[in-house]
Motif scaffolding. Structure first.
Motif, short mmCIF file in Angstrom:
data_model
loop_
_atom_site.label_atom_id
_atom_site.label_comp_id
_atom_site.label_asym_id
_atom_site.label_seq_id
_atom_site.Cartn_x
_atom_site.Cartn_y
_atom_site.Cartn_z
N ASP A 106 47.47 41.41 39.29
CA ASP A 106 47.09 40.74 38.05
C ASP A 106 46.16 41.71 37.31
OD1 ASP A 106 46.20 37.37 37.30
OD2 ASP A 106 45.87 39.15 36.09
N ALA B 206 43.40 39.48 42.96
CA ALA B 206 44.21 40.14 41.95
C ALA B 206 45.01 41.30 42.52
CB ALA B 206 43.32 40.64 40.81
N ASN C 260 46.89 41.30 44.97
CA ASN C 260 48.18 40.81 45.44
C ASN C 260 48.57 41.50 46.75
OD1 ASN C 260 50.40 39.31 45.46
ND2 ASN C 260 51.29 40.06 43.56
N ASN D 132 46.82 29.83 32.77
CA ASN D 132 46.61 30.36 34.12
C ASN D 132 45.30 29.85 34.69
OD1 ASN D 132 46.17 31.91 36.38
ND2 ASN D 132 47.07 33.74 35.49
#
Lengths: 374, 170
Positions: free
Chosen positions: A106, A163, A165, B25
């Motif tokens: 992200d 973020a 991932n 989100n």
């Protein structure tokens, strides 16, 4: 009590060439003049501390540590200051590295994660004095401000881990969150005891109290215990070994910073060493008399007259507080290279079943102690 | 100077709050909420209510938001970005939305007016003392003792409930 910012504003406002009603200009100038030294301090602190860490670890493992890189042609040879340019070279290398962001990450949160951690460490320095009156802003809630702001940092760690991932990063972030939230409680409780005795949250008042009485480390057995709890929990909050399960390299690669490289990774590093300095400075101020000279305290117990060999004064104060902080940072490194890492369940056990009950009992007993002897 | 700083932080607070409700989100919403709380704390600092500002940061931004992040992360809350159409009620142009907006604006004006009137009335406490540790402590343990104790009772009940739910085998 004047602070660094107050004196700067007064100085700038009094200058002849500064126009009237230029509050905005003065505000921006003062902000820059205040922020730059803090940033420089954080950078220098990280560079020196990394070199120190490598040398200390080398000494403990009977190695030499970095020996090759000199600075300006000065190499140091086979003495303990050999390789003095190593961290400068490392910093230049880090800044020149390619900045990679994983494709599945992200992007926005990946980028702001490290900056939240850095921002928290940066803002914490606002409230920490390094000498009498040498504080950027003298809040009436000094200690509380520092605790509150440093509690933000964990959000940066969680965001970075999420973020990225990456499984390892997520595990690291979860562990880090659990750990930081748990260890905030003993930190707060052990400081509460000092606040109770002094009756003020201001750093200056705490040091003044210690000047009139004695250092908190030697004040009573309970404050000594509080120092131990505070320092150990502080080391845990900084995520250093033996409490470094969020970045346990043998299980999680590098925890929440697995996916980071180059400049972004160096921000994590900068924040970690800045947090180390914060914990060391806070312990020095609150429990070890801050900028008070140990000689002054010693000689005054023998009712000696104030003299030059007390080594007291504003600049000696900065020297003493640095010495105390550096000694505490050395203890952190010593601990890191001596003990193995705890398991996550042991970590939680130490926080919830050892430190917090002891810290709570401590508050009770120090109250009795103060009533009887204070 | 103080006024312009106030507007800066107020815009930050309003912007962050709008971002929280309008963003699809949930992770971004949590981060925006943290940013909003930081701005709110800054406004408290401008009012010299340092203790309340620091409490705001410590309790909301530092502790509660971390829990929010945990929940959002672990429950793997799906982003609404895949189906961006809002429910009819919230669509701009529906008469519902207009009526709701009017009600909220009216409520907002009422509250702002009330607090403005309260500001005009002279206060007994000197301004630098408002929100100091001793002021907050005194208010909590004298005038608001009952609500304070009730709140702690509520927290205890919640704590016992959590332990009961989480540890079935005790």
């Amino acid at each position: 009590m004047t602070s660094f910012t107050d004196s700067l504003i007064e100085l700038l406002g009094g200058l002849a060439w500064v126009p009237e009603n230029a509050a905005g200009i003065i505000f921006v100038t003062v902000s820059v003049l205040v922020a730059l030294p803090v940033f420089l301090f954080m950078t220098l602190n990280a560079m020196v501390a990394v070199y120190m860490e490598r040398k200390v670890s080398a000494f403990m493992q009977d190695r030499l540590g970095p020996m090759e890189v000199g600075i300006f042609g000065f190499k140091g040879g086979k003495r303990f200051w050999g390789g003095i340019g190593q961290t400068v070279a490392d910093a230049v290398k880090l800044l020149g590295k390619e900045d990679t962001i994983p494709g599945e990450a992200d992007r926005a949160l990946f980028i702001i994660g490290p900056f939240i951690l850095f921002g928290a460490a940066f803002a914490t320095f606002i409230g920490i004095p390094i000498g009498y009156g040498l504080v950027i802003s003298d809040f009436n809630i000094g200690i509380f401000f520092v605790i509150a702001i440093s509690s933000i940092g964990v959000i940066g760690v969680i965001l970075a881990g999420w973020a990225s991932n990456n499984k390892w990063s997520l595990y690291g972030a979860m562990r880090s969150a659990a750990q930081m939230i748990s260890y905030e409680l003993p930190v707060g409780m052990s400081l509460l005891l000092v606040v109770m005795v002094v009756g003020s949250l201001q750093f200056h008042d705490i040091v003044m109290w210690q000047e009139q009485h004695r250092w908190f480390l030697f004040h009573s057995p309970f404050t000594a215990l509080a120092f131990l709890i505070f320092f150990a929990s502080g080391v845990a909050e900084v995520n250093r070994t033996p409490f470094d399960i969020p970045e346990a390299e043998s299980e999680l690669v590098a925890g929440y910073m697995t996916e980071y490289s180059g400049f972004r990774w160096s921000i994590f590093f900068l924040s970690e060493y800045a947090n180390m300095a914060i914990i060391a400075l806070m312990s020095a101020i609150i429990f070890l008399g801050g900028w008070l000279s140990p000689l002054g305290g010693l000689f005054r117990t023998f009712n000696l007259e104030q003299s030059w060999y007390f080594l007291e004064g504003p600049w000696w104060g900065v020297f003493w507080i640095s010495i105390k902080a550096i000694a505490l940072i050395f203890v952190m490194m010593w601990v890191r290279w001596t003990w193995p890492r705890l398991r996550p369940d042991q970590l939680m056990y130490v926080a919830w079943k050892v430190f917090i009950p002891f810290a709570l009992a401590n508050i009770f007993f120090v109250g009795i102690w103060e009533l009887l002897l204070g | 100077m103080t006024a312009s700083l106030f507007y800066l932080f107020a815009v930050g607070l309003l912007g962050a709050s709008l971002f929280v409700v309008l963003n699809p989100n949930p992770m971004y919403s949590v981060v925006a909420l943290v940013f909003g709380f930081a701005n709110l704390a800054a406004i408290y600092f401008l009012l010299e209510a340092y203790f309340i500002g620091a409490l705001q940061v410590l309790v909301y931004a530092g502790a509660i938001m971390v829990l929010f992040l945990f929940v959002v992360m672990l429950l793997n809350v799906q982003s609404d970005a895949d189906h961006p159409s809002l429910p009819r009620v919230f669509r701009i142009g529906s008469w519902w939305f207009g009526a709701l907006a009017l009600v909220f604006i009216g409520l907002f004006l009422l509250l702002v007016g009330r607090s403005a009137l309260a500001l005009l009335a002279p206060s007994e406490v000197p301004p630098t003392q408002i929100g100091s540790v001793s002021q907050v402590g005194e208010a909590l343990f004298t005038r608001y003792l009952l609500p304070f104790e009730l709140a702690s009772l509520l927290l205890t009940v919640a704590l016992i409930g959590t332990v009961f739910l989480a540890k079935k085998k005790i």
